[in-house]
Write a protein that holds these residues in place. Structure first.
Motif, PDB file in Angstrom:
ATOM      1  N   ALA A  21       0.829  -1.208   0.000  1.00 30.10           N
ATOM      2  CA  ALA A  21       0.000   0.000   0.000  1.00 30.10           C
ATOM      3  C   ALA A  21       0.862   1.256   0.000  1.00 30.10           C
ATOM      4  CB  ALA A  21      -0.925  -0.005   1.216  1.00 30.10           C
ATOM      5  N   ALA A  22       1.981   1.223   0.734  1.00 30.34           N
ATOM      6  CA  ALA A  22       2.867   2.378   0.795  1.00 30.34           C
ATOM      7  C   ALA A  22       3.536   2.651  -0.556  1.00 30.34           C
ATOM      8  CB  ALA A  22       3.933   2.160   1.872  1.00 30.34           C
ATOM      9  N   LEU A  23       3.798   1.588  -1.301  1.00 33.82           N
ATOM     10  CA  LEU A  23       4.453   1.728  -2.607  1.00 33.82           C
ATOM     11  C   LEU A  23       3.481   2.092  -3.728  1.00 33.82           C
ATOM     12  CD1 LEU A  23       6.843  -1.354  -2.418  1.00 33.82           C
ATOM     13  CD2 LEU A  23       7.505   1.056  -2.309  1.00 33.82           C
ATOM     14  N   PHE A  24       2.200   1.885  -3.499  1.00 32.13           N
ATOM     15  CA  PHE A  24       1.172   2.102  -4.525  1.00 32.13           C
ATOM     16  C   PHE A  24       0.845   3.599  -4.583  1.00 32.13           C
ATOM     17  CE2 PHE A  24      -2.999   1.881  -6.451  1.00 32.13           C
ATOM     18  CZ  PHE A  24      -2.970   0.729  -7.224  1.00 32.13           C
ATOM     19  N   PRO A  25       0.710   4.227  -5.764  1.00 27.52           N
ATOM     20  CA  PRO A  25       0.744   3.611  -7.089  1.00 27.52           C
ATOM     21  C   PRO A  25       2.098   3.708  -7.792  1.00 27.52           C
ATOM     22  CG  PRO A  25      -0.139   5.821  -7.263  1.00 27.52           C
ATOM     23  CD  PRO A  25       0.201   5.614  -5.821  1.00 27.52           C
ATOM     24  N   GLN A  26       3.159   4.185  -7.107  1.00 30.47           N
ATOM     25  CA  GLN A  26       4.468   4.225  -7.768  1.00 30.47           C
ATOM     26  C   GLN A  26       4.866   2.836  -8.276  1.00 30.47           C
ATOM     27  OE1 GLN A  26       3.846   5.678  -4.849  1.00 30.47           O
ATOM     28  NE2 GLN A  26       4.135   7.863  -5.287  1.00 30.47           N
ATOM     29  N   ILE A  27       4.619   1.821  -7.449  1.00 25.37           N
ATOM     30  CA  ILE A  27       4.771   0.424  -7.866  1.00 25.37           C
ATOM     31  C   ILE A  27       3.422  -0.237  -7.636  1.00 25.37           C
ATOM     32  CG2 ILE A  27       5.985  -1.747  -7.533  1.00 25.37           C
ATOM     33  CD1 ILE A  27       8.343  -0.168  -6.447  1.00 25.37           C
ATOM     34  N   SER A  28       2.669  -0.416  -8.697  1.00 23.84           N
ATOM     35  CA  SER A  28       1.318  -0.956  -8.563  1.00 23.84           C
ATOM     36  C   SER A  28       1.365  -2.439  -8.202  1.00 23.84           C
ATOM     37  CB  SER A  28       0.525  -0.741  -9.862  1.00 23.84           C
ATOM     38  OG  SER A  28       1.222  -1.271 -10.970  1.00 23.84           O
ATOM     39  N   SER A  29       0.292  -2.904  -7.584  1.00 20.85           N
ATOM     40  CA  SER A  29       0.190  -4.303  -7.175  1.00 20.85           C
ATOM     41  C   SER A  29      -1.285  -4.636  -7.023  1.00 20.85           C
ATOM     42  CB  SER A  29       0.921  -4.527  -5.844  1.00 20.85           C
ATOM     43  OG  SER A  29       0.252  -3.853  -4.792  1.00 20.85           O
ATOM     44  N   GLU A  30      -1.552  -5.835  -6.510  1.00 23.91           N
ATOM     45  CA  GLU A  30      -2.936  -6.282  -6.337  1.00 23.91           C
ATOM     46  C   GLU A  30      -3.591  -5.667  -5.108  1.00 23.91           C
ATOM     47  OE1 GLU A  30      -0.613  -9.041  -3.702  1.00 23.91           O
ATOM     48  OE2 GLU A  30      -0.271  -7.935  -5.570  1.00 23.91           O
ATOM     49  N   VAL A  31      -2.856  -4.866  -4.338  1.00 25.58           N
ATOM     50  CA  VAL A  31      -3.376  -4.363  -3.070  1.00 25.58           C
ATOM     51  C   VAL A  31      -4.512  -3.354  -3.250  1.00 25.58           C
ATOM     52  CG1 VAL A  31      -1.864  -2.354  -2.716  1.00 25.58           C
ATOM     53  CG2 VAL A  31      -2.590  -3.728  -0.741  1.00 25.58           C
ATOM     54  N   ALA A  32      -4.611  -2.724  -4.429  1.00 18.73           N
ATOM     55  CA  ALA A  32      -5.681  -1.751  -4.688  1.00 18.73           C
ATOM     56  C   ALA A  32      -6.030  -1.751  -6.166  1.00 18.73           C
ATOM     57  CB  ALA A  32      -5.261  -0.349  -4.235  1.00 18.73           C
ATOM     58  N   ARG A  33      -7.195  -1.210  -6.470  1.00 19.31           N
ATOM     59  CA  ARG A  33      -7.664  -1.152  -7.855  1.00 19.31           C
ATOM     60  C   ARG A  33      -7.576   0.275  -8.383  1.00 19.31           C
ATOM     61  NH1 ARG A  33     -13.477  -3.562  -8.394  1.00 19.31           N
ATOM     62  NH2 ARG A  33     -13.902  -2.052  -6.753  1.00 19.31           N
ATOM     63  N   PHE A  34      -7.383   0.396  -9.702  1.00 20.32           N
ATOM     64  CA  PHE A  34      -7.356   1.702 -10.359  1.00 20.32           C
ATOM     65  C   PHE A  34      -8.740   2.133 -10.852  1.00 20.32           C
ATOM     66  CE2 PHE A  34      -2.688   0.970 -11.180  1.00 20.32           C
ATOM     67  CZ  PHE A  34      -2.252   2.056 -10.429  1.00 20.32           C
ATOM     68  N   GLY A  35      -9.685   1.197 -10.921  1.00 18.23           N
ATOM     69  CA  GLY A  35     -11.006   1.552 -11.417  1.00 18.23           C
ATOM     70  C   GLY A  35     -11.917   0.345 -11.489  1.00 18.23           C
ATOM     71  N   ASP A  36     -13.138   0.561 -11.991  1.00 13.84           N
ATOM     72  CA  ASP A  36     -14.131  -0.512 -12.055  1.00 13.84           C
ATOM     73  C   ASP A  36     -13.796  -1.568 -13.105  1.00 13.84           C
ATOM     74  OD1 ASP A  36     -15.565   0.688 -10.049  1.00 13.84           O
ATOM     75  OD2 ASP A  36     -16.937   1.746 -11.391  1.00 13.84           O
ATOM     76  N   HIS A  37     -12.844  -1.272 -14.001  1.00 17.66           N
ATOM     77  CA  HIS A  37     -12.443  -2.272 -15.002  1.00 17.66           C
ATOM     78  C   HIS A  37     -11.530  -3.327 -14.383  1.00 17.66           C
ATOM     79  CE1 HIS A  37      -9.009   0.391 -14.763  1.00 17.66           C
ATOM     80  NE2 HIS A  37      -8.286  -0.425 -15.501  1.00 17.66           N
ATOM     81  N   GLU A  38     -11.157  -3.133 -13.126  1.00 15.50           N
ATOM     82  CA  GLU A  38     -10.314  -4.089 -12.427  1.00 15.50           C
ATOM     83  C   GLU A  38     -11.145  -4.844 -11.402  1.00 15.50           C
ATOM     84  OE1 GLU A  38      -6.015  -1.959 -12.925  1.00 15.50           O
ATOM     85  OE2 GLU A  38      -6.834  -2.013 -10.905  1.00 15.50           O
ATOM     86  N   ARG A  39     -10.953  -6.168 -11.365  1.00 16.79           N
ATOM     87  CA  ARG A  39     -11.776  -7.022 -10.502  1.00 16.79           C
ATOM     88  C   ARG A  39     -10.866  -7.876  -9.616  1.00 16.79           C
ATOM     89  NH1 ARG A  39     -16.589  -7.326 -13.539  1.00 16.79           N
ATOM     90  NH2 ARG A  39     -17.600  -8.254 -11.709  1.00 16.79           N
ATOM     91  N   ASN A  40     -11.304  -8.100  -8.381  1.00 18.32           N
ATOM     92  CA  ASN A  40     -10.482  -8.897  -7.467  1.00 18.32           C
ATOM     93  C   ASN A  40     -11.295  -9.841  -6.585  1.00 18.32           C
ATOM     94  OD1 ASN A  40     -11.694  -7.120  -5.728  1.00 18.32           O
ATOM     95  ND2 ASN A  40      -9.790  -6.215  -4.939  1.00 18.32           N
ATOM     96  N   GLY A  41     -12.557 -10.034  -6.913  1.00 15.64           N
ATOM     97  CA  GLY A  41     -13.385 -10.958  -6.141  1.00 15.64           C
ATOM     98  C   GLY A  41     -14.129 -10.323  -4.992  1.00 15.64           C
ATOM     99  N   ASP A  42     -13.984  -9.005  -4.811  1.00 17.12           N
ATOM    100  CA  ASP A  42     -14.694  -8.324  -3.728  1.00 17.12           C
ATOM    101  C   ASP A  42     -16.207  -8.528  -3.807  1.00 17.12           C
ATOM    102  OD1 ASP A  42     -12.580  -7.360  -2.350  1.00 17.12           O
ATOM    103  OD2 ASP A  42     -12.710  -5.302  -3.078  1.00 17.12           O
ATOM    104  N   GLU A  43     -16.697  -8.676  -5.047  1.00 18.11           N
ATOM    105  CA  GLU A  43     -18.151  -8.772  -5.237  1.00 18.11           C
ATOM    106  C   GLU A  43     -18.673 -10.201  -5.112  1.00 18.11           C
ATOM    107  OE1 GLU A  43     -16.259  -9.268  -9.308  1.00 18.11           O
ATOM    108  OE2 GLU A  43     -15.851  -8.278  -7.416  1.00 18.11           O
ATOM    109  N   PHE A  44     -17.799 -11.167  -4.886  1.00 15.38           N
ATOM    110  CA  PHE A  44     -18.244 -12.552  -4.721  1.00 15.38           C
ATOM    111  C   PHE A  44     -19.121 -12.679  -3.466  1.00 15.38           C
ATOM    112  CE2 PHE A  44     -14.437 -14.822  -6.964  1.00 15.38           C
ATOM    113  CZ  PHE A  44     -14.795 -14.196  -8.153  1.00 15.38           C
TER     114      PHE A  44
END
Length: 239
Positions: A21-44
């Motif tokens: 989280a501290a590195l985001f968004p300089q080094i992006s990762s799965e820890v956060a999303r950039f928008g609704d086009h990105e999915r991670n199972g939160d809606e399951f």
């Protein structure tokens, strides 16, 4: 007996997430999303999980063959995020029909042409479109319009590109850490099980090029067999 080790694990895991989280968004990762086009199972729904595999396919008669066969025997499916170069090599070393048989009953997304960060790569768009086109033309029944960014790294301004291509970015929230130099196979299975209990739903990532998944996956399924949880059908996951 379990409280001390559990506390230690969750403390390490929290540090792991805080670092990302501290590195985001300089080094992006799965820890956060950039928008609704990105999915991670939160809606399951609660107690629903999707199996995914990265970095394949492995060479002929390798781990990908074992895993897809094992899943079919369990009457399960998963999403395999294939590298374009590895997919092309499998076709050249066997045949298109053999590759289609390899992924029978499974879903196939793309991870780009090479396993490298797509956040600062000049040809990142070509990497994605080229590999997606190959997978879709080769396996139209199995192909799903999903891109799994290697290392979770992608550009913050890429939403327009993905939407123009009809693609979604498929992230994850349960990392097995089965890559070389990290956890042993049984430790990988225990980590996934612990994180399933923590998050209660989500996307699990293994690597089908690694031997560890062949040990960890059966352990995971055996441990959860009587739990009543559900495995998300790969075709329905991100619709």
């Amino acid at each position: 007996g379990w409280a001390g080790p559990s506390h230690n694990f969750h403390e390490r895991y929290l540090d792991e997430l805080l670092r990302k989280a501290a590195l985001f968004p300089q080094i992006s990762s799965e820890v956060a999303r950039f928008g609704d086009h990105e999915r991670n199972g939160d809606e399951f729904n609660d107690r629903l999980f999707l199996l995914t595999f990265d970095g394949g396919p492995a060479p002929v008669s390798g781990n990908t063959d074992w895993l897809t066969d094992y899943l079919r025997k369990q009457k399960m499916n998963a999403t395999f995020f294939a590298l374009g170069s590895s997919l092309q090599n499998r076709v050249e070393r066997s045949s298109a029909a053999d590759v289609q048989a390899l992924y029978q009953g499974q879903c196939v997304g793309t991870q780009g042409w090479q396993y490298r960060s797509h956040s600062h790569w000049v040809d990142w768009q070509s990497s994605i479109t080229r590999s997606a086109s190959l997978a879709q033309n080769l396996m139209p029944e199995n192909y799903v319009p999903l891109f799994r960014p290697p290392y979770g790294q992608r550009r913050a301004d890429s939403q327009g590109f993905f939407q123009s291509q009809g693609l979604q970015v498929a992230l994850w929230d349960i990392d097995s850490q089965d890559e070389p130099g990290k956890l042993k196979a049984d430790e990988s299975a225990q980590r996934v099980l612990t994180l399933m209990l923590l998050w209660r739903k989500g996307v699990i990532v293994f690597h089908d090029t690694q031997d560890k998944a062949r040990v960890a996956l059966p352990m995971l399924l055996q441990a959860t067999a009587q739990s009543g949880l559900g495995w998300q059908d790969c075709r329905e996951a991100f619709r």
